[in-house]
Design a protein around this motif. Structure first.
Motif, PDB file in Angstrom:
ATOM      1  N   ILE A   6       0.868  -1.165   0.000  1.00  0.00           N
ATOM      2  CA  ILE A   6       0.000   0.000   0.000  1.00  0.00           C
ATOM      3  C   ILE A   6       0.910   1.221   0.000  1.00  0.00           C
ATOM      4  O   ILE A   6       1.646   1.447   0.965  1.00  0.00           O
ATOM      5  N   PRO A   7       0.897   1.995  -1.078  1.00  0.00           N
ATOM      6  CA  PRO A   7       1.789   3.153  -1.172  1.00  0.00           C
ATOM      7  C   PRO A   7       1.482   4.198  -0.102  1.00  0.00           C
ATOM      8  O   PRO A   7       0.348   4.353   0.334  1.00  0.00           O
ATOM      9  N   ALA A   8       2.505   4.925   0.294  1.00  0.00           N
ATOM     10  CA  ALA A   8       2.361   5.986   1.286  1.00  0.00           C
ATOM     11  C   ALA A   8       2.040   7.309   0.598  1.00  0.00           C
ATOM     12  O   ALA A   8       2.421   7.546  -0.552  1.00  0.00           O
ATOM     13  N   LEU A   9       1.319   8.154   1.315  1.00  0.00           N
ATOM     14  CA  LEU A   9       0.980   9.509   0.876  1.00  0.00           C
ATOM     15  C   LEU A   9       0.410   9.537  -0.534  1.00  0.00           C
ATOM     16  O   LEU A   9      -0.576   8.883  -0.814  1.00  0.00           O
ATOM     17  N   ASN A  10       1.029  10.319  -1.426  1.00  0.00           N
ATOM     18  CA  ASN A  10       0.474  10.484  -2.773  1.00  0.00           C
ATOM     19  C   ASN A  10       1.188   9.620  -3.807  1.00  0.00           C
ATOM     20  O   ASN A  10       1.273   9.973  -4.972  1.00  0.00           O
ATOM     21  N   ARG A  11       1.666   8.475  -3.397  1.00  0.00           N
ATOM     22  CA  ARG A  11       2.359   7.582  -4.321  1.00  0.00           C
ATOM     23  C   ARG A  11       1.384   6.579  -4.932  1.00  0.00           C
ATOM     24  O   ARG A  11       0.379   6.211  -4.330  1.00  0.00           O
ATOM     25  N   VAL A  12       1.733   6.130  -6.141  1.00  0.00           N
ATOM     26  CA  VAL A  12       0.886   5.216  -6.894  1.00  0.00           C
ATOM     27  C   VAL A  12       1.745   4.045  -7.355  1.00  0.00           C
ATOM     28  O   VAL A  12       2.828   4.247  -7.909  1.00  0.00           O
ATOM     29  N   ALA A  43      -2.207  -0.019  -7.016  1.00  0.00           N
ATOM     30  CA  ALA A  43      -2.569   0.459  -5.676  1.00  0.00           C
ATOM     31  C   ALA A  43      -2.300   1.953  -5.581  1.00  0.00           C
ATOM     32  O   ALA A  43      -1.437   2.486  -6.273  1.00  0.00           O
ATOM     33  N   VAL A  44      -3.067   2.611  -4.711  1.00  0.00           N
ATOM     34  CA  VAL A  44      -2.981   4.061  -4.562  1.00  0.00           C
ATOM     35  C   VAL A  44      -2.873   4.397  -3.083  1.00  0.00           C
ATOM     36  O   VAL A  44      -3.578   3.807  -2.253  1.00  0.00           O
ATOM     37  N   GLY A  45      -2.001   5.347  -2.751  1.00  0.00           N
ATOM     38  CA  GLY A  45      -1.884   5.822  -1.374  1.00  0.00           C
ATOM     39  C   GLY A  45      -3.060   6.721  -1.018  1.00  0.00           C
ATOM     40  O   GLY A  45      -3.846   7.121  -1.876  1.00  0.00           O
ATOM     41  N   PRO A  46      -3.189   7.077   0.249  1.00  0.00           N
ATOM     42  CA  PRO A  46      -4.319   7.890   0.693  1.00  0.00           C
ATOM     43  C   PRO A  46      -4.276   9.334   0.195  1.00  0.00           C
ATOM     44  O   PRO A  46      -5.310   9.982   0.110  1.00  0.00           O
ATOM     45  N   GLY A  47      -3.111   9.851  -0.127  1.00  0.00           N
ATOM     46  CA  GLY A  47      -2.979  11.223  -0.611  1.00  0.00           C
ATOM     47  C   GLY A  47      -2.037  12.020   0.262  1.00  0.00           C
ATOM     48  O   GLY A  47      -1.720  11.633   1.380  1.00  0.00           O
ATOM     49  N   ALA A  48      -1.614  13.157  -0.266  1.00  0.00           N
ATOM     50  CA  ALA A  48      -0.705  14.041   0.471  1.00  0.00           C
ATOM     51  C   ALA A  48      -1.515  14.908   1.433  1.00  0.00           C
ATOM     52  O   ALA A  48      -2.732  14.990   1.348  1.00  0.00           O
ATOM     53  N   ARG A  49      -0.815  15.566   2.329  1.00  0.00           N
ATOM     54  CA  ARG A  49      -1.472  16.466   3.284  1.00  0.00           C
ATOM     55  C   ARG A  49      -1.084  17.903   2.979  1.00  0.00           C
ATOM     56  O   ARG A  49       0.055  18.193   2.627  1.00  0.00           O
ATOM     57  N   ASP A  50      -2.052  18.816   3.138  1.00  0.00           N
ATOM     58  CA  ASP A  50      -1.752  20.230   2.946  1.00  0.00           C
ATOM     59  C   ASP A  50      -1.297  20.836   4.280  1.00  0.00           C
ATOM     60  O   ASP A  50      -1.138  20.131   5.268  1.00  0.00           O
ATOM     61  N   VAL A  58      -5.578  11.429  -4.217  1.00  0.00           N
ATOM     62  CA  VAL A  58      -4.858  11.108  -5.448  1.00  0.00           C
ATOM     63  C   VAL A  58      -5.865  11.121  -6.594  1.00  0.00           C
ATOM     64  O   VAL A  58      -7.011  10.704  -6.428  1.00  0.00           O
ATOM     65  N   ILE A  59      -5.447  11.597  -7.767  1.00  0.00           N
ATOM     66  CA  ILE A  59      -6.390  11.781  -8.879  1.00  0.00           C
ATOM     67  C   ILE A  59      -6.710  10.499  -9.643  1.00  0.00           C
ATOM     68  O   ILE A  59      -7.657  10.471 -10.411  1.00  0.00           O
ATOM     69  N   VAL A  60      -5.921   9.445  -9.473  1.00  0.00           N
ATOM     70  CA  VAL A  60      -6.190   8.183 -10.168  1.00  0.00           C
ATOM     71  C   VAL A  60      -6.688   7.149  -9.180  1.00  0.00           C
ATOM     72  O   VAL A  60      -6.533   7.305  -7.964  1.00  0.00           O
ATOM     73  N   LEU A  85       6.822   2.672  -8.456  1.00  0.00           N
ATOM     74  CA  LEU A  85       6.165   3.650  -7.602  1.00  0.00           C
ATOM     75  C   LEU A  85       6.405   5.039  -8.174  1.00  0.00           C
ATOM     76  O   LEU A  85       7.545   5.433  -8.405  1.00  0.00           O
ATOM     77  N   PHE A  86       5.321   5.756  -8.435  1.00  0.00           N
ATOM     78  CA  PHE A  86       5.384   7.130  -8.927  1.00  0.00           C
ATOM     79  C   PHE A  86       4.615   8.021  -7.972  1.00  0.00           C
ATOM     80  O   PHE A  86       3.648   7.578  -7.347  1.00  0.00           O
ATOM     81  N   ARG A  87       5.009   9.264  -7.896  1.00  0.00           N
ATOM     82  CA  ARG A  87       4.206  10.248  -7.176  1.00  0.00           C
ATOM     83  C   ARG A  87       3.032  10.630  -8.063  1.00  0.00           C
ATOM     84  O   ARG A  87       3.121  10.590  -9.287  1.00  0.00           O
ATOM     85  N   ASP A  88       1.942  10.996  -7.434  1.00  0.00           N
ATOM     86  CA  ASP A  88       0.742  11.414  -8.150  1.00  0.00           C
ATOM     87  C   ASP A  88       1.070  12.543  -9.133  1.00  0.00           C
ATOM     88  O   ASP A  88       0.560  12.573 -10.255  1.00  0.00           O
ATOM     89  N   ASP A  89       1.939  13.455  -8.742  1.00  0.00           N
ATOM     90  CA  ASP A  89       2.311  14.602  -9.583  1.00  0.00           C
ATOM     91  C   ASP A  89       3.086  14.185 -10.838  1.00  0.00           C
ATOM     92  O   ASP A  89       3.098  14.926 -11.829  1.00  0.00           O
ATOM     93  N   ASP A  90       3.755  13.025 -10.805  1.00  0.00           N
ATOM     94  CA  ASP A  90       4.578  12.585 -11.930  1.00  0.00           C
ATOM     95  C   ASP A  90       3.752  11.978 -13.052  1.00  0.00           C
ATOM     96  O   ASP A  90       4.226  11.894 -14.180  1.00  0.00           O
ATOM     97  N   ILE A  91       2.550  11.526 -12.773  1.00  0.00           N
ATOM     98  CA  ILE A  91       1.712  10.888 -13.784  1.00  0.00           C
ATOM     99  C   ILE A  91       1.226  11.952 -14.762  1.00  0.00           C
ATOM    100  O   ILE A  91       0.703  12.989 -14.362  1.00  0.00           O
ATOM    101  N   LEU A  92       1.428  11.677 -16.060  1.00  0.00           N
ATOM    102  CA  LEU A  92       1.107  12.666 -17.089  1.00  0.00           C
ATOM    103  C   LEU A  92      -0.383  12.749 -17.401  1.00  0.00           C
ATOM    104  O   LEU A  92      -0.870  13.800 -17.793  1.00  0.00           O
ATOM    105  N   GLY A  93      -1.103  11.665 -17.247  1.00  0.00           N
ATOM    106  CA  GLY A  93      -2.536  11.666 -17.527  1.00  0.00           C
ATOM    107  C   GLY A  93      -3.095  10.272 -17.534  1.00  0.00           C
ATOM    108  O   GLY A  93      -2.358   9.287 -17.482  1.00  0.00           O
ATOM    109  N   ALA A  94      -4.416  10.182 -17.593  1.00  0.00           N
ATOM    110  CA  ALA A  94      -5.104   8.898 -17.649  1.00  0.00           C
ATOM    111  C   ALA A  94      -5.534   8.631 -19.088  1.00  0.00           C
ATOM    112  O   ALA A  94      -5.942   9.542 -19.805  1.00  0.00           O
ATOM    113  N   LEU A  95      -5.396   7.376 -19.536  1.00  0.00           N
ATOM    114  CA  LEU A  95      -5.822   6.994 -20.875  1.00  0.00           C
ATOM    115  C   LEU A  95      -7.213   6.375 -20.761  1.00  0.00           C
ATOM    116  O   LEU A  95      -7.417   5.429 -20.002  1.00  0.00           O
ATOM    117  N   VAL A  96      -8.167   6.918 -21.501  1.00  0.00           N
ATOM    118  CA  VAL A  96      -9.547   6.421 -21.443  1.00  0.00           C
ATOM    119  C   VAL A  96      -9.978   5.949 -22.835  1.00  0.00           C
ATOM    120  O   VAL A  96      -9.520   6.481 -23.851  1.00  0.00           O
TER     121      VAL A  96
END
Length: 98
Positions: A6-12, A43-50, A58-60, A85-96
């Motif tokens: 299970i990734p930590a923070l905003n990791r995917v 798998a997706v982490g819970p997200g980053a904290r402000d 996380v957007i995905v 493992l990538f950070r949420d910010d590193d992902i370029l986009g979702a393919l639909v």
């Protein structure tokens, strides 16, 4: 050995999609046409904290197919499979599917 990561923070956690190098008829495809840096979200982490401590989601989500940068990510080997493992910010986009 971990059964599930299970990734930590905003990791995917992503399993890269390896495109076929030849067609079903056996015709070899040029490397240029087979190179699309994409992967499936495992798998997706819970997200980053402000600053206020609120979680930024996380957007995905699991199962999404995403476009990845050419370089980056941290390679992780689990049960003889390679994941990244990538950070949420590193992902370029979702393919639909259209």
């Amino acid at each position: 050995m971990a059964k599930r990561l299970i990734p930590a923070l905003n990791r995917v956690l992503i399993e890269k999609i390896v495109p076929p190098s030849k067609t079903s008829a056996g015709v070899l495809l040029p490397q240029k046409t087979t190179k699309l840096n994409s992967g499936r979200v495992v798998a997706v982490g819970p997200g980053a904290r402000d600053r206020d401590g609120k979680t930024i989601p996380v957007i995905v989500k699991e199962g999404d197919v995403v476009l990845l940068p050419e370089f980056g990510g941290t390679e992780v080997k689990l049960a003889d499979k390679d994941y990244y493992l990538f950070r949420d910010d590193d992902i370029l986009g979702a393919l639909v599917e259209s």
